[in-house]
Write a protein that holds these residues in place. Structure first.
Motif, PDB file in Angstrom:
ATOM      1  N   GLN A  24     -78.512  31.749  20.384  1.00  0.00           N
ATOM      2  CA  GLN A  24     -78.217  33.138  20.040  1.00  0.00           C
ATOM      3  C   GLN A  24     -77.045  33.277  19.073  1.00  0.00           C
ATOM      4  OE1 GLN A  24     -80.401  35.579  21.119  1.00  0.00           O
ATOM      5  NE2 GLN A  24     -79.356  36.687  19.466  1.00  0.00           N
ATOM      6  N   PRO A  25     -75.950  32.515  19.235  1.00  0.00           N
ATOM      7  CA  PRO A  25     -74.864  32.646  18.253  1.00  0.00           C
ATOM      8  C   PRO A  25     -75.301  32.381  16.811  1.00  0.00           C
ATOM      9  CG  PRO A  25     -74.056  31.517  20.198  1.00  0.00           C
ATOM     10  CD  PRO A  25     -75.541  31.664  20.372  1.00  0.00           C
TER      11      PRO A  25
ATOM     12  N   VAL B 116     -84.049  37.670  10.488  1.00  0.00           N
ATOM     13  CA  VAL B 116     -84.070  36.686  11.564  1.00  0.00           C
ATOM     14  C   VAL B 116     -85.396  36.737  12.304  1.00  0.00           C
ATOM     15  CG1 VAL B 116     -82.945  35.884  13.680  1.00  0.00           C
ATOM     16  CG2 VAL B 116     -81.572  36.858  11.814  1.00  0.00           C
TER      17      VAL B 116
ATOM     18  N   GLY C  78     -78.154  37.165  11.273  1.00  0.00           N
ATOM     19  CA  GLY C  78     -78.399  38.600  11.170  1.00  0.00           C
ATOM     20  C   GLY C  78     -77.241  39.354  10.549  1.00  0.00           C
ATOM     21  N   SER C  79     -76.015  38.936  10.852  1.00  0.00           N
ATOM     22  CA  SER C  79     -74.834  39.629  10.334  1.00  0.00           C
ATOM     23  C   SER C  79     -74.517  39.241   8.894  1.00  0.00           C
ATOM     24  CB  SER C  79     -73.624  39.332  11.222  1.00  0.00           C
ATOM     25  OG  SER C  79     -73.245  37.961  11.144  1.00  0.00           O
TER      26      SER C  79
ATOM     27  N   MET D 244     -78.411  32.820  15.582  1.00  0.00           N
ATOM     28  CA  MET D 244     -79.248  33.942  15.145  1.00  0.00           C
ATOM     29  C   MET D 244     -78.395  35.178  14.884  1.00  0.00           C
ATOM     30  SD  MET D 244     -82.919  33.621  17.138  1.00  0.00           S
ATOM     31  CE  MET D 244     -82.268  33.412  18.809  1.00  0.00           C
ATOM     32  N   ASP D 245     -77.372  35.396  15.701  1.00  0.00           N
ATOM     33  CA  ASP D 245     -76.468  36.532  15.465  1.00  0.00           C
ATOM     34  C   ASP D 245     -75.756  36.374  14.120  1.00  0.00           C
ATOM     35  OD1 ASP D 245     -77.184  37.572  17.909  1.00  0.00           O
ATOM     36  OD2 ASP D 245     -75.376  36.879  18.955  1.00  0.00           O
ATOM     37  N   TRP D 246     -75.328  35.149  13.800  1.00  0.00           N
ATOM     38  CA  TRP D 246     -74.637  34.912  12.525  1.00  0.00           C
ATOM     39  C   TRP D 246     -75.582  35.193  11.360  1.00  0.00           C
ATOM     40  CZ3 TRP D 246     -74.792  32.475   7.927  1.00  0.00           C
ATOM     41  CH2 TRP D 246     -73.601  32.391   7.211  1.00  0.00           C
TER      42      TRP D 246
ATOM     43  N   GLU E 122     -87.088  35.163  15.671  1.00  0.00           N
ATOM     44  CA  GLU E 122     -86.843  34.415  16.914  1.00  0.00           C
ATOM     45  C   GLU E 122     -88.038  33.520  17.193  1.00  0.00           C
ATOM     46  OE1 GLU E 122     -85.473  35.181  21.550  1.00  0.00           O
ATOM     47  OE2 GLU E 122     -85.492  36.827  20.094  1.00  0.00           O
TER      48      GLU E 122
END
Length: 293
Positions: free
Chosen positions: A111-112, A124, A118-119, A114-116, A126
């Motif tokens: 998740q970290p 993204v 996206g930001s 994928m969060d990076w 999944e």
């Protein structure tokens, strides 16, 4: 090779053309070997985190000295393998496919990353099937080479093809010491060069693959560099390339000579401490294609 020696060797005198790269890296601030998930990891062997950071910093600084852009994702305590950012995803044209690790020890990284993505402006996706990013997925020209057998499932290859709408060539890894594709294949040429997409040159370790895989590689890449077992054993093929400069372990002396014969410029980076976790230069280098700088 020092940074100054590296920086002055940017001219394409050999005909090899350096291409700009954008990478994602993660400082090994919490690096240690607290579990064993590959043949290189031994909890009984001491690790030196400050040394790992110094070696990583040399790789980071070398990329910058050659004009490449390097983004950094923050390390997270308790996730010592985040330094191996190549396992964090696979990105083409601003679309980032996340990962689904096969081992529980690394699932906290999913998740970290994928969060990076996206930001930072990436679309993204999944994942559904098990695969470990650029560890087992490499872009060679227009084609995606995808490994399976140890850490990524062959079922993931259909998903990769659907997400990126590209041909995916499946390669079966059979030697447990080379459990990811990026330990057994290095893509040397730029994906895109002057005039459009170029056919890629690669280097590979024949003994990492089954007979079918070797046949595929011989047919598709007849001019590939075939690397000896002793260079593979020091993670020589776990290398990054900008089309001219190839960042390799200083211990891969035979591979160094082969690269020079082909007009590439080997750049020596010692990541011996991070090899204790089963990773090298490419493992620490995730290529960002598209997205927001």
């Amino acid at each position: 090779m020092s940074l100054s020696e590296t920086a002055v060797d940017r001219a394409p005198s050999s005909g090899r053309i350096q291409q700009h790269r954008r990478y994602l890296m993660c400082k090994p601030a919490y690096f240690t070997v607290s579990y064993e998930i590959n043949p290189w990891m031994h909890k009984a062997d001491p690790t030196d985190t400050p040394k790992a950071v110094r070696q990583w910093q040399t790789l980071y600084d070398t990329y910058l000295s050659l004009g490449h852009d390097v983004e950094v994702i923050d390390p997270i305590e308790g996730l010592p393998d985040m330094v191996y950012t190549a396992n964090g995803g696979f990105i083409i044209d601003g679309k980032a496919l996340g990962v689904r690790f096969s081992v529980g020890e690394r699932r906290g990284e999913e998740q970290p990353f994928m969060d990076w993505f996206g930001s930072h402006g990436f679309e993204v996706v999944e994942p559904i099937a098990t695969q470990e990013g650029e560890g087992d997925i490499l872009l060679a020209g227009d084609t995606i080479l995808a490994g399976y057998g140890f850490r990524s499932s062959i079922e993931s290859h259909r998903e990769i093809a659907d997400v990126f709408d590209r041909e995916v060539v499946s390669l079966h890894l059979v030697n447990p010491n080379f459990y990811h594709l990026d330990t057994a294949i290095a893509v040397l040429d730029p994906v895109v060069g002057p005039g459009g997409v170029e056919a890629a040159n690669i280097a590979y370790l024949p003994n990492a693959f089954d007979d079918r895989g070797r046949g595929i590689l011989e047919e598709r890449f007849p001019d590939a560099i075939r690397v000896a077992d002793e260079d593979g054993a020091v993670f020589g093929l776990n290398s990054a390339s900008d089309g001219r400069n190839v960042f390799i372990s200083p211990r891969a002396t035979g591979y160094d000579a082969q690269l020079r014969e082909r007009g590439y410029n080997p750049v020596h980076i010692d990541l011996s401490e991070l090899l204790l976790g089963g990773g090298g230069i490419k493992c620490c280098t995730l290529e960002l294609r598209g997205g927001r700088s």
